[in-house]
Motif scaffolding. Sequence first.
Motif, short mmCIF file in Angstrom:
data_model
loop_
_atom_site.label_atom_id
_atom_site.label_comp_id
_atom_site.label_asym_id
_atom_site.label_seq_id
_atom_site.Cartn_x
_atom_site.Cartn_y
_atom_site.Cartn_z
N GLY A 23 -11.71 -60.74 -45.18
CA GLY A 23 -12.74 -61.44 -45.68
C GLY A 23 -12.54 -61.49 -47.46
N ALA A 24 -11.29 -62.12 -47.48
CA ALA A 24 -10.82 -62.03 -49.13
C ALA A 24 -10.51 -63.05 -49.54
N THR A 25 -9.67 -64.37 -49.44
CA THR A 25 -9.25 -65.35 -48.99
C THR A 25 -9.29 -66.18 -49.85
N ARG B 298 -5.60 -65.44 -57.05
CA ARG B 298 -5.37 -64.41 -58.04
C ARG B 298 -3.91 -63.18 -57.75
N LEU B 299 -4.23 -62.81 -56.27
CA LEU B 299 -3.22 -62.42 -55.91
C LEU B 299 -1.19 -63.23 -56.36
N ALA C 26 -12.18 -78.51 -51.38
CA ALA C 26 -11.41 -78.48 -50.22
C ALA C 26 -11.35 -77.30 -50.12
N PRO C 27 -10.69 -76.37 -48.84
CA PRO C 27 -11.15 -74.89 -48.43
C PRO C 27 -10.82 -73.89 -49.48
N PHE D 110 -1.59 -63.58 -46.87
CA PHE D 110 -3.15 -64.88 -46.45
C PHE D 110 -3.49 -63.93 -45.41
N THR D 111 -2.49 -63.44 -44.54
CA THR D 111 -3.65 -63.32 -43.24
C THR D 111 -3.62 -61.99 -43.47
#
Length: 428
Positions: free
Chosen positions: A132-134, A139-140, A420-421, A125-126
């Motif tokens: 800029g692809a959270t 998917r990952l 949600a985010p 996630f970090t």
Amino acid sequence: MIISPARVPATRRLAGALYGYAFLTDLVLLYPVYVLLFSDSGLSVGQISSLFVIWSATSIALEVPSGAWADAVSRRLLLALAPLLPAAGFACWVLAPSYPAFAVGFLLWGAGGALRSGALEALVFTELDRLGATDRYARLMGRAQTAGVLGAAGSGALAGPVLAVGGYPAVGAASILACLLAAAAATRFPEHRPARPAGPAAVPGPATAERRDQADQPDGGDELGWLATLRAGLAEARADRTVRAAVLLVPAVTAIWGGLDEYTALLARETGVADAAVPLLLLLLWAGMTAGGLLAPAGERLTTRGYAGLLVLAASALAVGALVGRPVGFLPLAVAFAAFQLATVLADVRLQARITGPGRATVTSVAGMATDLTIIAFYGGYAVVAGAAGNAVAFALAAVPYLAVAGWLVGSRSWRDRPAPGKSVVTG
């Protein structure tokens, strides 16, 4: 979200390392047959369950401290160390198959799992946040789950022939090799640690995520100390209501079916198939989990009621498949495991989207610890029910708690649908 073309190679490197690591971590030929090894060594279902309790208890003891260690030192380092511990445990199993050796192996395996848990999700996630692809996290991670399932499926396909040719020692040697390769694969992870101030400024609060406007520090930088990181992560899990709800959802969804997975070989044996055919039945379950992982991006569109319906579907298929009592019952069981896999990925997506402080691995490890605590209680209950009524009845009764969770999601005001985010609407 549009990703800069210059950053596409970095995303691909992260994805490649993640998929390879997940595949090799689960390409362990002992997975589909180790319960049979225990049974053939004279252990009862109760003794086997006690080994699983040792496994989970070790994870509980080390889960949060190892998460804080990953936040404070290096997540990649812990991911590289994690597979080496179960490798040593597997060696104990095949060199001296006995209850004490099995217990030592599970201590080592639990420690390795604790090193990996939290660190992997936080690193991925970090890195995506830095790029800029959270929005690609689900998917990952869904594909990583699929890669792990494919590794387990590969172990299922190979375990039978290897067991027939070389017995448990050959299966153990192949498992140790897979662990060593997984440790090597972990060194390919990128890791950029954001510079963070120590002291009060590091306490999590609104908009204090691992910010991209801070200077990225590859493999280190000005990090919080271990104790400060531990306190910050625990404070966020305790003080933020949305994070706390997301932490609780993880064990509610993950624990029981994760515990059942350890007994699937015994359930398969009860259908009357030969031991060499047990891994082939388990392939059906792994195929279901593969489908569940691949469905993660589509699953993000589920409403809360849709998510609850997913759990009802999984619980119903679990009960029906277990009670059939024949190999064909593994078809509905595969459907159940697909739904559980999807629900598990979505629960993790929701958690990661709500963590804003510096202790991402720590908070994730809190959810892992809660999962292990729940699994321990489940193992004890399973041993009692299976000992009295058999594995099929124990599997069927394990579906009941999921119906309760689904009712909670639908009936609680805290789980009403709202954006949600990111893209997920499985919210609280």
